[in-house]
Motif scaffolding. Structure first.
Motif, PDB file in Angstrom:
ATOM      1  N   LYS A 160       4.815   6.523  -0.386  1.00 22.00           N
ATOM      2  CA  LYS A 160       4.559   7.247  -1.624  1.00 22.00           C
ATOM      3  C   LYS A 160       3.152   7.831  -1.663  1.00 22.00           C
ATOM      4  O   LYS A 160       2.852   8.655  -2.521  1.00 22.00           O
ATOM      5  N   VAL A 161       2.298   7.394  -0.751  1.00 20.55           N
ATOM      6  CA  VAL A 161       0.904   7.830  -0.766  1.00 20.55           C
ATOM      7  C   VAL A 161       0.563   8.645   0.478  1.00 20.55           C
ATOM      8  O   VAL A 161      -0.603   8.749   0.857  1.00 20.55           O
ATOM      9  N   ALA A 162       1.569   9.224   1.105  1.00 17.91           N
ATOM     10  CA  ALA A 162       1.367   9.926   2.379  1.00 17.91           C
ATOM     11  C   ALA A 162       0.292  11.004   2.298  1.00 17.91           C
ATOM     12  O   ALA A 162      -0.471  11.198   3.253  1.00 17.91           O
ATOM     13  N   ASP A 163       0.214  11.692   1.163  1.00 15.85           N
ATOM     14  CA  ASP A 163      -0.769  12.775   1.007  1.00 15.85           C
ATOM     15  C   ASP A 163      -2.005  12.323   0.252  1.00 15.85           C
ATOM     16  O   ASP A 163      -2.847  13.136  -0.120  1.00 15.85           O
ATOM     17  N   GLU A 198       0.756   5.164  10.943  1.00  9.91           N
ATOM     18  CA  GLU A 198       1.670   6.301  11.092  1.00  9.91           C
ATOM     19  C   GLU A 198       2.688   6.353   9.954  1.00  9.91           C
ATOM     20  O   GLU A 198       2.967   7.415   9.397  1.00  9.91           O
ATOM     21  N   SER A 199       3.244   5.206   9.578  1.00  9.13           N
ATOM     22  CA  SER A 199       4.232   5.203   8.496  1.00  9.13           C
ATOM     23  C   SER A 199       3.586   5.476   7.140  1.00  9.13           C
ATOM     24  O   SER A 199       4.271   5.897   6.197  1.00  9.13           O
ATOM     25  N   THR A 200       2.277   5.271   7.040  1.00  8.91           N
ATOM     26  CA  THR A 200       1.579   5.499   5.773  1.00  8.91           C
ATOM     27  C   THR A 200       1.388   6.987   5.498  1.00  8.91           C
ATOM     28  O   THR A 200       1.300   7.391   4.331  1.00  8.91           O
ATOM     29  N   ILE A 201       1.328   7.805   6.524  1.00 11.64           N
ATOM     30  CA  ILE A 201       1.154   9.248   6.307  1.00 11.64           C
ATOM     31  C   ILE A 201       2.478  10.002   6.406  1.00 11.64           C
ATOM     32  O   ILE A 201       2.500  11.228   6.380  1.00 11.64           O
ATOM     33  N   ASN A 202       3.565   9.262   6.502  1.00 14.60           N
ATOM     34  CA  ASN A 202       4.895   9.866   6.596  1.00 14.60           C
ATOM     35  C   ASN A 202       5.543   9.885   5.211  1.00 14.60           C
ATOM     36  O   ASN A 202       5.829   8.827   4.645  1.00 14.60           O
ATOM     37  N   PHE A 212       0.832  -1.200   0.000  1.00 17.79           N
ATOM     38  CA  PHE A 212       0.000   0.000   0.000  1.00 17.79           C
ATOM     39  C   PHE A 212       0.869   1.254   0.000  1.00 17.79           C
ATOM     40  O   PHE A 212       0.612   2.197  -0.757  1.00 17.79           O
ATOM     41  N   ARG A 213       1.891   1.271   0.847  1.00 16.79           N
ATOM     42  CA  ARG A 213       2.766   2.450   0.898  1.00 16.79           C
ATOM     43  C   ARG A 213       3.518   2.664  -0.402  1.00 16.79           C
ATOM     44  O   ARG A 213       3.896   3.782  -0.733  1.00 16.79           O
ATOM     45  N   ALA A 214       3.734   1.606  -1.150  1.00 16.21           N
ATOM     46  CA  ALA A 214       4.410   1.717  -2.446  1.00 16.21           C
ATOM     47  C   ALA A 214       3.473   2.207  -3.553  1.00 16.21           C
ATOM     48  O   ALA A 214       3.904   2.414  -4.689  1.00 16.21           O
ATOM     49  N   GLY A 215       2.194   2.378  -3.245  1.00 17.35           N
ATOM     50  CA  GLY A 215       1.250   2.921  -4.213  1.00 17.35           C
ATOM     51  C   GLY A 215       0.689   1.908  -5.186  1.00 17.35           C
ATOM     52  O   GLY A 215       0.257   2.274  -6.286  1.00 17.35           O
ATOM     53  N   LYS A 216       0.627   0.622  -4.780  1.00 14.38           N
ATOM     54  CA  LYS A 216       0.211  -0.425  -5.705  1.00 14.38           C
ATOM     55  C   LYS A 216      -1.195  -0.954  -5.467  1.00 14.38           C
ATOM     56  O   LYS A 216      -1.642  -1.848  -6.176  1.00 14.38           O
ATOM     57  N   VAL A 217      -1.892  -0.398  -4.469  1.00 19.76           N
ATOM     58  CA  VAL A 217      -3.214  -0.906  -4.104  1.00 19.76           C
ATOM     59  C   VAL A 217      -4.140   0.269  -3.785  1.00 19.76           C
ATOM     60  O   VAL A 217      -3.711   1.256  -3.176  1.00 19.76           O
ATOM     61  N   ALA A 218      -5.399   0.133  -4.188  1.00 17.18           N
ATOM     62  CA  ALA A 218      -6.363   1.214  -3.952  1.00 17.18           C
ATOM     63  C   ALA A 218      -6.976   1.170  -2.558  1.00 17.18           C
ATOM     64  O   ALA A 218      -7.276   2.229  -1.978  1.00 17.18           O
ATOM     65  N   TYR A 219      -7.155  -0.041  -2.010  1.00 14.33           N
ATOM     66  CA  TYR A 219      -7.968  -0.205  -0.793  1.00 14.33           C
ATOM     67  C   TYR A 219      -7.407  -1.380  -0.016  1.00 14.33           C
ATOM     68  O   TYR A 219      -7.248  -2.477  -0.554  1.00 14.33           O
ATOM     69  N   GLU A 220      -7.084  -1.160   1.250  1.00 16.08           N
ATOM     70  CA  GLU A 220      -6.577  -2.261   2.064  1.00 16.08           C
ATOM     71  C   GLU A 220      -7.240  -2.250   3.444  1.00 16.08           C
ATOM     72  O   GLU A 220      -7.701  -1.215   3.922  1.00 16.08           O
TER      73      GLU A 220
END
Length: 476
Positions: free
Chosen positions: A327-330, A318-322, A302-310
């Motif tokens: 890559k999808v923090a914003d 926390e690491s997802t919005i960092n 998900f953080r790599a930007g490869k999935v729409a919904y998890e």
């Protein structure tokens, strides 16, 4: 000073000495509370808070020293330490499933007498959500015997790409294909059932170079994902939720020794739940069908930007919005987990609770036990629980998470309170590890396609019935 009297003084002083400290007397002792912990953000935050803010009320120089152990080897390392007799730790962050094994082994200290003798502790426990108390504190499960305090309560929630779901063209195309609006806001996503999750999987599957939200996809892109791994509990945590939502059940330890596994674990409802779980794997990244898509893997994808919904634990958010780690923090937003829609139109959202309690070990001196309890009291004080939440943790105190201010700390907090009402837990019994390993092995066979859902649940039920009967937890 009695616990109750000391707590009253703290309240009157506004917790000033807890947070700001006081001058230690000349007789102050140096005491280290060494705590075994899994290495992930919630325990790192706790160490930082302790370093910055904790001052013992006794006047002793008390220091929390966390031993950070990687999650994949945490259980084995902790079990080896506890059973070796080395008595290394004064406190332990423990998965709730381990309570029975380590209580029966003589390693975890009962806190019943401390709660019974202290009105302030009673007040804290009344303020905790009951699902958290049952899961993190009680053994036997849902009994009146308590061992743990919540360190990081956790639940499964939805992470979704708002740039993808809210894109006008994607909205238009989804409406044309499915005849309904593509959810965009958190409130809309809260109302999603499993049937609609399937449509996300179908709709958002794109190959590298295909248009996605107005741009060429830079890699293959997938609609949905959840845990589908053989490691530790990376399948059972999601499978149990499906079974419960269909009206099935796991072996219920609260009914021991009369409760059965046969006919319950492999009930038609539980089999339907597993079938539904398996049916959605086709819409996930290919690794899902290898039974190696664990908690860390879905987080990374998900953080790599490869999935729409998890569907993932709050503890990874926390690491997802960092921006340094995502890559999808914003681009990420959060919502409650989906559920099975009932005949009344309402969603049934049962899920397996995550997170951990911390416990005291049994070999501490009276003085160290007192200091450890004081640390737990400090940890569950309103100011520290709020600060923990502001830094990315969660609080199970109703007075904290029901405060409207709580919603402003992190974007996923809007899903937190409502999710707590839908949490159950797996076994607390000493046999939990054998039960877990068997279930994970059987689920991995179903995930990889080597056996169907009915065979899988029949195999699990037979194993559990035999094991639990031999150990006296089921009467033949």
């Amino acid at each position: 000073m009695a616990f109750a009297s000391r707590a009253a003084c703290l309240a009157a002083a506004g917790l000033a000495t807890v947070l700001l400290g006081s001058t230690a007397p000349a007789s102050a002792k140096d005491i280290v509370l060494k705590m075994a912990v899994p290495d992930w953000p919630p325990t790192r935050i706790m160490q930082d808070l302790a370093n910055e803010k904790y001052k013992a009320q006794s006047g002793n120089n008390v220091r929390l020293e966390e031993d950070f152990i990687p999650w994949p080897v945490y259980y084995e390392r902790l079990a080896a330490s506890l059973t070796s007799g080395e008595k290394k730790y004064q406190m332990v962050v423990s998965d709730s499933q381990w309570l029975g094994a380590f209580v029966e082994g003589g390693y975890y200290l009962s806190i019943d007498k401390f709660i019974k003798d202290d009105p302030e502790w009673q007040k804290v426990f009344k303020d905790l959500h009951p699902a958290v108390v049952w899961a993190y504190s009680t053994y036997p499960y849902k009994s009146d015997h308590h061992y743990g305090f919540p360190q990081m309560p956790d639940v499964l929630i939805v992470y979704y790409r708002k740039d993808v779901f809210c894109d006008p063209t994607e909205q238009k195309n989804y409406q044309a294909k499915y005849g309904k609006k593509l959810p965009c806001t958190g409130e809309e996503m809260d109302n999603v059932d499993w049937d609609q999750v399937k449509t996300f999987g179908e709709f958002f599957r794109r190959n590298k170079g295909d248009t996605l939200a107005g741009k060429p996809a830079d890699d293959d892109f997938y609609g949905i994902e959840y845990q589908a791994g053989k490691d530790y509990d990376s399948a059972i945590m999601q499978v149990d939720g499906f079974a419960w939502q269909y009206g099935g059940n796991t072996w219920d330890e609260t009914k021991a020794p009369k409760g059965r596994a046969q006919g319950v674990v492999n009930s038609p409802e539980a089999i339907k739940g597993l079938d539904h779980y398996l049916s959605l794997l086709q819409y996930m990244p290919p690794v899902a069908k290898t039974a190696t898509m664990g908690i860390a893997q879905i987080d990374e994808l998900f953080r790599a930007g490869k999935v729409a919904y998890e569907i993932e634990w709050v503890g990874f958010a926390e690491s997802t919005i960092n921006p340094a780690t995502s890559k999808v923090a914003d681009k990420v937003a959060f919502a409650q987990s989906p559920g099975l829609r009932g005949k009344d139109g309402k969603l049934v959202r049962w899920n397996n609770i995550g997170g951990q309690p911390f416990v005291l070990t049994t070999w501490n001196s009276e003085e160290v036990t007192k200091e450890a309890l004081d640390f737990c009291r400090w940890w569950l004080s309103t100011p520290i629980q709020k600060e923990f939440a502001k830094r990315g943790g969660q609080s199970a105190l109703k007075s904290v998470y029901s405060d409207p201010e709580y919603l402003t700390y992190r974007p996923w907090n809007r899903a937190w309170g409502p999710s707590l009402d839908w949490q159950k837990d797996v076994w607390h019994v000493p046999d939990f590890y054998e039960l877990l390993v068997n279930a994970q092995e059987e689920y991995s066979k179903a995930i990889t396609g080597s056996q169907d859902a009915k065979t899988t649940m029949n195999n699990i039920a037979a194993f559990e019935e035999d094991l639990l009967t031999k150990d006296g937890l089921i009467q033949p």
